[in-house]
Design a protein around this motif. Structure first.
Motif, PDB file in Angstrom:
ATOM      1  N   VAL A  14       0.836  -1.203   0.000  1.00 35.46           N
ATOM      2  CA  VAL A  14       0.000   0.000   0.000  1.00 35.46           C
ATOM      3  C   VAL A  14       0.872   1.255   0.000  1.00 35.46           C
ATOM      4  CG1 VAL A  14      -1.898  -1.171   1.172  1.00 35.46           C
ATOM      5  CG2 VAL A  14      -0.218   0.084   2.522  1.00 35.46           C
ATOM      6  N   LEU A  15       0.337   2.320  -0.590  1.00 39.41           N
ATOM      7  CA  LEU A  15       0.998   3.631  -0.608  1.00 39.41           C
ATOM      8  C   LEU A  15       2.459   3.521  -1.050  1.00 39.41           C
ATOM      9  CD1 LEU A  15      -0.491   4.930   2.777  1.00 39.41           C
ATOM     10  CD2 LEU A  15      -1.230   5.594   0.482  1.00 39.41           C
ATOM     11  N   PHE A 240      -3.130   1.136  10.297  1.00 37.81           N
ATOM     12  CA  PHE A 240      -4.463   0.777   9.826  1.00 37.81           C
ATOM     13  C   PHE A 240      -5.506   0.888  10.933  1.00 37.81           C
ATOM     14  CE2 PHE A 240      -1.666  -1.110   6.769  1.00 37.81           C
ATOM     15  CZ  PHE A 240      -2.368  -1.085   5.571  1.00 37.81           C
ATOM     16  N   HIS A 241      -5.124   1.476  12.040  1.00 31.68           N
ATOM     17  CA  HIS A 241      -6.012   1.530  13.205  1.00 31.68           C
ATOM     18  C   HIS A 241      -5.768   2.856  13.904  1.00 31.68           C
ATOM     19  CE1 HIS A 241      -7.492   0.607  17.258  1.00 31.68           C
ATOM     20  NE2 HIS A 241      -8.135  -0.417  16.752  1.00 31.68           N
ATOM     21  N   PRO A 282      -1.649  12.778   7.836  1.00 30.18           N
ATOM     22  CA  PRO A 282      -1.333  11.447   7.310  1.00 30.18           C
ATOM     23  C   PRO A 282      -1.665  11.334   5.827  1.00 30.18           C
ATOM     24  CG  PRO A 282      -3.290  11.369   8.703  1.00 30.18           C
ATOM     25  CD  PRO A 282      -2.693  12.725   8.878  1.00 30.18           C
ATOM     26  N   VAL A 283      -0.818  10.643   5.094  1.00 32.21           N
ATOM     27  CA  VAL A 283      -1.032  10.414   3.664  1.00 32.21           C
ATOM     28  C   VAL A 283      -1.950   9.210   3.505  1.00 32.21           C
ATOM     29  CG1 VAL A 283       0.080   9.861   1.465  1.00 32.21           C
ATOM     30  CG2 VAL A 283       1.244  11.359   3.119  1.00 32.21           C
ATOM     31  N   THR A 284      -2.988   9.350   2.674  1.00 28.54           N
ATOM     32  CA  THR A 284      -3.929   8.259   2.441  1.00 28.54           C
ATOM     33  C   THR A 284      -3.922   7.866   0.961  1.00 28.54           C
ATOM     34  OG1 THR A 284      -5.734   9.849   2.192  1.00 28.54           O
ATOM     35  CG2 THR A 284      -5.410   8.910   4.384  1.00 28.54           C
ATOM     36  N   ALA A 285      -4.571   6.762   0.670  1.00 29.87           N
ATOM     37  CA  ALA A 285      -4.552   6.209  -0.690  1.00 29.87           C
ATOM     38  C   ALA A 285      -5.324   7.085  -1.668  1.00 29.87           C
ATOM     39  CB  ALA A 285      -5.129   4.796  -0.686  1.00 29.87           C
ATOM     40  N   SER A 286      -4.840   7.129  -2.895  1.00 31.63           N
ATOM     41  CA  SER A 286      -5.520   7.858  -3.972  1.00 31.63           C
ATOM     42  C   SER A 286      -6.743   7.062  -4.419  1.00 31.63           C
ATOM     43  CB  SER A 286      -4.571   8.029  -5.167  1.00 31.63           C
ATOM     44  OG  SER A 286      -4.250   6.748  -5.714  1.00 31.63           O
ATOM     45  N   SER A 298      -8.025   2.138   4.682  1.00 35.75           N
ATOM     46  CA  SER A 298      -7.800   2.577   6.062  1.00 35.75           C
ATOM     47  C   SER A 298      -6.322   2.838   6.361  1.00 35.75           C
ATOM     48  CB  SER A 298      -8.366   1.547   7.048  1.00 35.75           C
ATOM     49  OG  SER A 298      -7.941   0.248   6.715  1.00 35.75           O
ATOM     50  N   ALA A 299      -5.486   2.797   5.326  1.00 33.32           N
ATOM     51  CA  ALA A 299      -4.044   3.011   5.523  1.00 33.32           C
ATOM     52  C   ALA A 299      -3.725   4.496   5.701  1.00 33.32           C
ATOM     53  CB  ALA A 299      -3.268   2.458   4.330  1.00 33.32           C
TER      54      ALA A 299
END
Length: 308
Positions: A14-15, A240-241, A282-286, A298-299
């Motif tokens: 992920v990411l 993830f939490h 925080p950087v999150t998924a595109s 949730s990453a």
């Protein structure tokens, strides 16, 4: 909260590009992947390293070894990342230029029924990342007190009726077997709130965090980072939490877990900054990654750089 992926691959990193950008890789540097898993992040780090670069890969799950690339620059450490400093010292790898930890459970682990991580299969109620350890999820549900169970389901799983769930486990475990996933779910079907799959995903998450002492291991690892990183070196942590994210956020901000209110109640001593925060949020998924890999939703990635 991390949920199960429909992907058949061992583990989709992920990411990935965000991690590589965050680490700002030095081709001749030494990097640590604390959670090697399927090796997706590590392979990309290796592509950016030159002949003199090094990668130390940690993973307590014995299955991860099968994913190791045939590359002399890689050293594999089959242990939990909470023992980071000990093994980096053993391999003469200190100081390091960067460190990565992806705290998610791999798709492979979810898809192996006998590991007991997934609500989709039947198998022993196990959930050990490291099969060498003694404590299993069955031990937790069969021996913990009602208060202990209530606390872990409330804090680690955010289960809405955690108190009722804990009390029901205590009542049922004396008369019904909870050794397997099917046994466990059957014994507790009467207390399920809402969508059963979502409910048991939260319950299983709480048990997994407890069995593997995931938050304790995270704190142990984070506390070692300042003494391991070179000045200007970077740490990239994917959580993830919400509890994990809060721990990482606070550590990057303070550089320790010490309670300054206790050590300096009047705030007379200015705290010495250990890290420069690279990711203000925080950087999150595109959107593209979310479509490609639903488990990334949730990453959260946070990156910090050690002050020079």
């Amino acid at each position: 909260m991390i949920n199960e992926s429909e992907h058949s691959e061992y583990h989709v990193p992920v990411l990935l590009q965000e991690v590589l950008q965050g680490l700002n890789i030095n081709p001749n540097g030494t990097y640590v992947d604390c959670t090697f898993g399927g090796g997706g992040h590590s392979r990309e780090i290796l592509r950016q390293l030159g002949d003199n670069g090094k990668l130390i890969a940690f993973d307590q799950d014995a299955d991860a070894r099968q994913n190791l690339p045939d590359d002399p620059r890689v050293t594999f450490v089959p242990h939990n990342f909470r023992h980071l400093q000990r093994f980096l010292r053993l391999h003469n790898a200190i100081p390091i230029d960067g460190i990565l930890a992806d705290l998610g459970v791999s798709s492979h682990q979810f898809d192996e029924a006998e590991r007991g991580f997934s609500t989709r299969f039947d198998g022993d109620l196990d959930m050990r990342m490291d099969k060498r350890q003694a404590l299993t999820a069955f031990d937790v549900v069969n021996t913990y007190s009602e208060q202990q169970l209530h606390k872990l389901f409330e804090q680690y799983g955010e289960v809405t009726n955690s108190k009722t769930l804990a009390r029901t486990i205590i009542e049922k475990r004396g008369t019904q077997s909870m050794r397997t996933i099917a046994n466990f779910k059957q014994a507790l079907h009467s207390v399920v709130k809402g969508n059963p799959n979502k409910y048991f995903a939260q319950v299983f998450q709480a048990l997994r965090i407890e069995v593997n002492d995931e938050l304790g291991a995270l704190k142990d690892m984070l506390q070692q980072i300042p003494s391991l990183l070179k000045p200007g070196g970077r740490a990239a942590i994917i959580t993830f939490h919400s509890l994990e994210d809060r721990i990482v956020k606070n550590f990057f901000r303070k550089g320790s877990f010490e309670d300054t209110d206790l050590t300096d109640p009047f705030g007379n001593q200015p705290a010495e900054q250990v890290f420069k925060i690279i990711t203000k949020k925080p950087v999150t998924a595109s959107d593209a990654e979310l479509k490609r890999n639903p488990r990334s939703r949730s990453a959260k990635l946070r990156v910090a750089e050690k002050f020079i």
